[in-house]
Design a protein around this motif. Sequence first.
Motif, PDB file in Angstrom:
ATOM      1  N   GLU A   1       1.164 117.931 -20.900  1.00  0.00           N
ATOM      2  CA  GLU A   1       1.915 118.606 -21.955  1.00  0.00           C
ATOM      3  C   GLU A   1       3.407 118.377 -21.780  1.00  0.00           C
ATOM      4  O   GLU A   1       4.111 118.040 -22.740  1.00  0.00           O
ATOM      5  N   GLN A   2       3.896 118.554 -20.547  1.00  0.00           N
ATOM      6  CA  GLN A   2       5.323 118.350 -20.277  1.00  0.00           C
ATOM      7  C   GLN A   2       5.718 116.894 -20.480  1.00  0.00           C
ATOM      8  O   GLN A   2       6.791 116.600 -21.011  1.00  0.00           O
ATOM      9  N   ALA A   3       4.863 115.955 -20.066  1.00  0.00           N
ATOM     10  CA  ALA A   3       5.157 114.530 -20.252  1.00  0.00           C
ATOM     11  C   ALA A   3       5.287 114.202 -21.738  1.00  0.00           C
ATOM     12  O   ALA A   3       6.193 113.473 -22.150  1.00  0.00           O
ATOM     13  N   TRP A   4       4.367 114.737 -22.547  1.00  0.00           N
ATOM     14  CA  TRP A   4       4.422 114.509 -23.991  1.00  0.00           C
ATOM     15  C   TRP A   4       5.709 115.072 -24.585  1.00  0.00           C
ATOM     16  O   TRP A   4       6.398 114.389 -25.348  1.00  0.00           O
ATOM     17  N   LEU A   5       6.040 116.315 -24.253  1.00  0.00           N
ATOM     18  CA  LEU A   5       7.247 116.928 -24.807  1.00  0.00           C
ATOM     19  C   LEU A   5       8.498 116.143 -24.419  1.00  0.00           C
ATOM     20  O   LEU A   5       9.362 115.873 -25.254  1.00  0.00           O
ATOM     21  N   ARG A   6       8.587 115.756 -23.165  1.00  0.00           N
ATOM     22  CA  ARG A   6       9.766 115.022 -22.688  1.00  0.00           C
ATOM     23  C   ARG A   6       9.831 113.616 -23.275  1.00  0.00           C
ATOM     24  O   ARG A   6      10.910 113.135 -23.632  1.00  0.00           O
ATOM     25  N   CYS A   7       8.695 112.945 -23.365  1.00  0.00           N
ATOM     26  CA  CYS A   7       8.679 111.591 -23.920  1.00  0.00           C
ATOM     27  C   CYS A   7       9.051 111.611 -25.403  1.00  0.00           C
ATOM     28  O   CYS A   7       9.829 110.755 -25.852  1.00  0.00           O
ATOM     29  N   LEU A   8       8.522 112.554 -26.154  1.00  0.00           N
ATOM     30  CA  LEU A   8       8.883 112.656 -27.572  1.00  0.00           C
ATOM     31  C   LEU A   8      10.379 112.910 -27.732  1.00  0.00           C
ATOM     32  O   LEU A   8      11.022 112.349 -28.632  1.00  0.00           O
ATOM     33  N   THR A   9      10.948 113.733 -26.858  1.00  0.00           N
ATOM     34  CA  THR A   9      12.393 113.970 -26.884  1.00  0.00           C
ATOM     35  C   THR A   9      13.145 112.679 -26.617  1.00  0.00           C
ATOM     36  O   THR A   9      14.111 112.349 -27.312  1.00  0.00           O
ATOM     37  N   ASP A  10      12.717 111.927 -25.598  1.00  0.00           N
ATOM     38  CA  ASP A  10      13.386 110.665 -25.277  1.00  0.00           C
ATOM     39  C   ASP A  10      13.262 109.655 -26.416  1.00  0.00           C
ATOM     40  O   ASP A  10      14.215 108.927 -26.711  1.00  0.00           O
ATOM     41  N   LEU A  11      12.114 109.613 -27.067  1.00  0.00           N
ATOM     42  CA  LEU A  11      11.939 108.710 -28.200  1.00  0.00           C
ATOM     43  C   LEU A  11      12.870 109.086 -29.347  1.00  0.00           C
ATOM     44  O   LEU A  11      13.524 108.217 -29.946  1.00  0.00           O
ATOM     45  N   ARG A  12      12.942 110.356 -29.663  1.00  0.00           N
ATOM     46  CA  ARG A  12      13.826 110.799 -30.752  1.00  0.00           C
ATOM     47  C   ARG A  12      15.287 110.547 -30.401  1.00  0.00           C
ATOM     48  O   ARG A  12      16.078 110.137 -31.251  1.00  0.00           O
ATOM     49  N   LEU A  13      15.638 110.775 -29.145  1.00  0.00           N
ATOM     50  CA  LEU A  13      17.008 110.535 -28.704  1.00  0.00           C
ATOM     51  C   LEU A  13      17.361 109.052 -28.818  1.00  0.00           C
ATOM     52  O   LEU A  13      18.438 108.688 -29.291  1.00  0.00           O
ATOM     53  N   THR A  14      16.450 108.199 -28.415  1.00  0.00           N
ATOM     54  CA  THR A  14      16.665 106.753 -28.501  1.00  0.00           C
ATOM     55  C   THR A  14      16.879 106.320 -29.949  1.00  0.00           C
ATOM     56  O   THR A  14      17.808 105.557 -30.255  1.00  0.00           O
ATOM     57  N   ILE A  15      16.040 106.810 -30.843  1.00  0.00           N
ATOM     58  CA  ILE A  15      16.171 106.448 -32.252  1.00  0.00           C
ATOM     59  C   ILE A  15      17.441 107.048 -32.843  1.00  0.00           C
ATOM     60  O   ILE A  15      18.122 106.402 -33.650  1.00  0.00           O
ATOM     61  N   ALA A  16      17.790 108.254 -32.425  1.00  0.00           N
ATOM     62  CA  ALA A  16      19.030 108.875 -32.911  1.00  0.00           C
ATOM     63  C   ALA A  16      20.236 108.002 -32.571  1.00  0.00           C
ATOM     64  O   ALA A  16      21.139 107.825 -33.405  1.00  0.00           O
ATOM     65  N   VAL A  17      20.253 107.447 -31.374  1.00  0.00           N
ATOM     66  CA  VAL A  17      21.352 106.556 -30.984  1.00  0.00           C
ATOM     67  C   VAL A  17      21.371 105.340 -31.904  1.00  0.00           C
ATOM     68  O   VAL A  17      22.430 104.930 -32.394  1.00  0.00           O
ATOM     69  N   ARG A  18      20.214 104.755 -32.157  1.00  0.00           N
ATOM     70  CA  ARG A  18      20.132 103.563 -33.018  1.00  0.00           C
ATOM     71  C   ARG A  18      20.574 103.870 -34.451  1.00  0.00           C
ATOM     72  O   ARG A  18      21.127 103.008 -35.130  1.00  0.00           O
ATOM     73  N   LEU A  19      20.335 105.110 -34.893  1.00  0.00           N
ATOM     74  CA  LEU A  19      20.733 105.523 -36.245  1.00  0.00           C
ATOM     75  C   LEU A  19      22.173 106.037 -36.309  1.00  0.00           C
ATOM     76  O   LEU A  19      22.683 106.294 -37.395  1.00  0.00           O
ATOM     77  N   GLY A  20      22.799 106.244 -35.158  1.00  0.00           N
ATOM     78  CA  GLY A  20      24.158 106.778 -35.132  1.00  0.00           C
ATOM     79  C   GLY A  20      24.214 108.284 -35.295  1.00  0.00           C
ATOM     80  O   GLY A  20      25.248 108.837 -35.659  1.00  0.00           O
ATOM     81  N   ILE A  21      23.120 108.974 -35.003  1.00  0.00           N
ATOM     82  CA  ILE A  21      23.078 110.438 -35.111  1.00  0.00           C
ATOM     83  C   ILE A  21      23.618 111.038 -33.819  1.00  0.00           C
ATOM     84  O   ILE A  21      23.082 110.794 -32.741  1.00  0.00           O
ATOM     85  N   VAL A  22      24.700 111.808 -33.959  1.00  0.00           N
ATOM     86  CA  VAL A  22      25.266 112.486 -32.783  1.00  0.00           C
ATOM     87  C   VAL A  22      25.356 113.997 -32.961  1.00  0.00           C
ATOM     88  O   VAL A  22      25.521 114.735 -32.002  1.00  0.00           O
ATOM     89  N   ASP A  23      25.249 114.455 -34.212  1.00  0.00           N
ATOM     90  CA  ASP A  23      25.305 115.881 -34.486  1.00  0.00           C
ATOM     91  C   ASP A  23      24.672 116.141 -35.857  1.00  0.00           C
ATOM     92  O   ASP A  23      24.160 115.224 -36.499  1.00  0.00           O
ATOM     93  N   ALA A  24      24.707 117.387 -36.295  1.00  0.00           N
ATOM     94  CA  ALA A  24      24.063 117.749 -37.560  1.00  0.00           C
ATOM     95  C   ALA A  24      24.681 117.005 -38.748  1.00  0.00           C
ATOM     96  O   ALA A  24      23.973 116.605 -39.673  1.00  0.00           O
ATOM     97  N   ALA A  25      25.980 116.787 -38.707  1.00  0.00           N
ATOM     98  CA  ALA A  25      26.646 116.102 -39.817  1.00  0.00           C
ATOM     99  C   ALA A  25      26.200 114.647 -39.907  1.00  0.00           C
ATOM    100  O   ALA A  25      25.885 114.148 -40.993  1.00  0.00           O
ATOM    101  N   THR A  26      26.153 113.950 -38.779  1.00  0.00           N
ATOM    102  CA  THR A  26      25.732 112.540 -38.816  1.00  0.00           C
ATOM    103  C   THR A  26      24.237 112.431 -39.062  1.00  0.00           C
ATOM    104  O   THR A  26      23.777 111.430 -39.612  1.00  0.00           O
ATOM    105  N   GLU A  27      23.480 113.465 -38.691  1.00  0.00           N
ATOM    106  CA  GLU A  27      22.049 113.456 -39.001  1.00  0.00           C
ATOM    107  C   GLU A  27      21.852 113.531 -40.506  1.00  0.00           C
ATOM    108  O   GLU A  27      21.051 112.794 -41.081  1.00  0.00           O
ATOM    109  N   ALA A  28      22.605 114.411 -41.152  1.00  0.00           N
ATOM    110  CA  ALA A  28      22.503 114.537 -42.610  1.00  0.00           C
ATOM    111  C   ALA A  28      22.937 113.239 -43.299  1.00  0.00           C
ATOM    112  O   ALA A  28      22.332 112.823 -44.285  1.00  0.00           O
ATOM    113  N   GLN A  29      23.958 112.578 -42.767  1.00  0.00           N
ATOM    114  CA  GLN A  29      24.439 111.325 -43.344  1.00  0.00           C
ATOM    115  C   GLN A  29      23.418 110.192 -43.189  1.00  0.00           C
ATOM    116  O   GLN A  29      23.425 109.245 -43.961  1.00  0.00           O
TER     117      GLN A  29
END
Length: 158
Positions: free
Chosen positions: A98-126
């Motif tokens: 369970e912990q591995a899944w939660l942490r891995c999903l977080t790392d995946l989302r973080l990795t994609i956020a970097v690729r998309l340029g998402i750093v905060d709520a404003a850039t996420e909305a953009q």
Amino acid sequence: MIPFVRRADGVHLGMSSGERGVLTSLTEQLQQVLDGDLASDPVAARMFPDAYRDDPDASAEFRRWTESDLVAQKTTNASTVHAWLTGARDGAFTSEDEQAWLRCLTDLRLTIAVRLGIVDAATEAQSYGADTGVGLRDVYDWLGYVQEHLVETLTSAH
């Protein structure tokens, strides 16, 4: 399809083969990032932020002592999720799974956020409607759904 299912013996993976395929590919890509040159990858700055923002020397020393263990743990988490996705593991999740899944999903989302340029709520909305060419924003949102569903399944009444 429902990503996770709670049964009497615990939480089970309920993803379709297509969903498993997408997530398998993503975990493999995450493992490649973790095996690569982290010093040159912008993802590393988000996954392993400076411990002391105002003291680069202290941050470098902290990183020297902790980064290899953090990379190893993130790699183990991705390997655990990959094993579930490819059928090497089955049955009910253990608490470690369970912990591995939660942490891995977080790392995946973080990795994609970097690729998309998402750093905060404003850039996420953009980032909505951004032309990424591969639907990366859709993958980011889907991973958020999967992660939310896992949390809800883990916290639901037995």
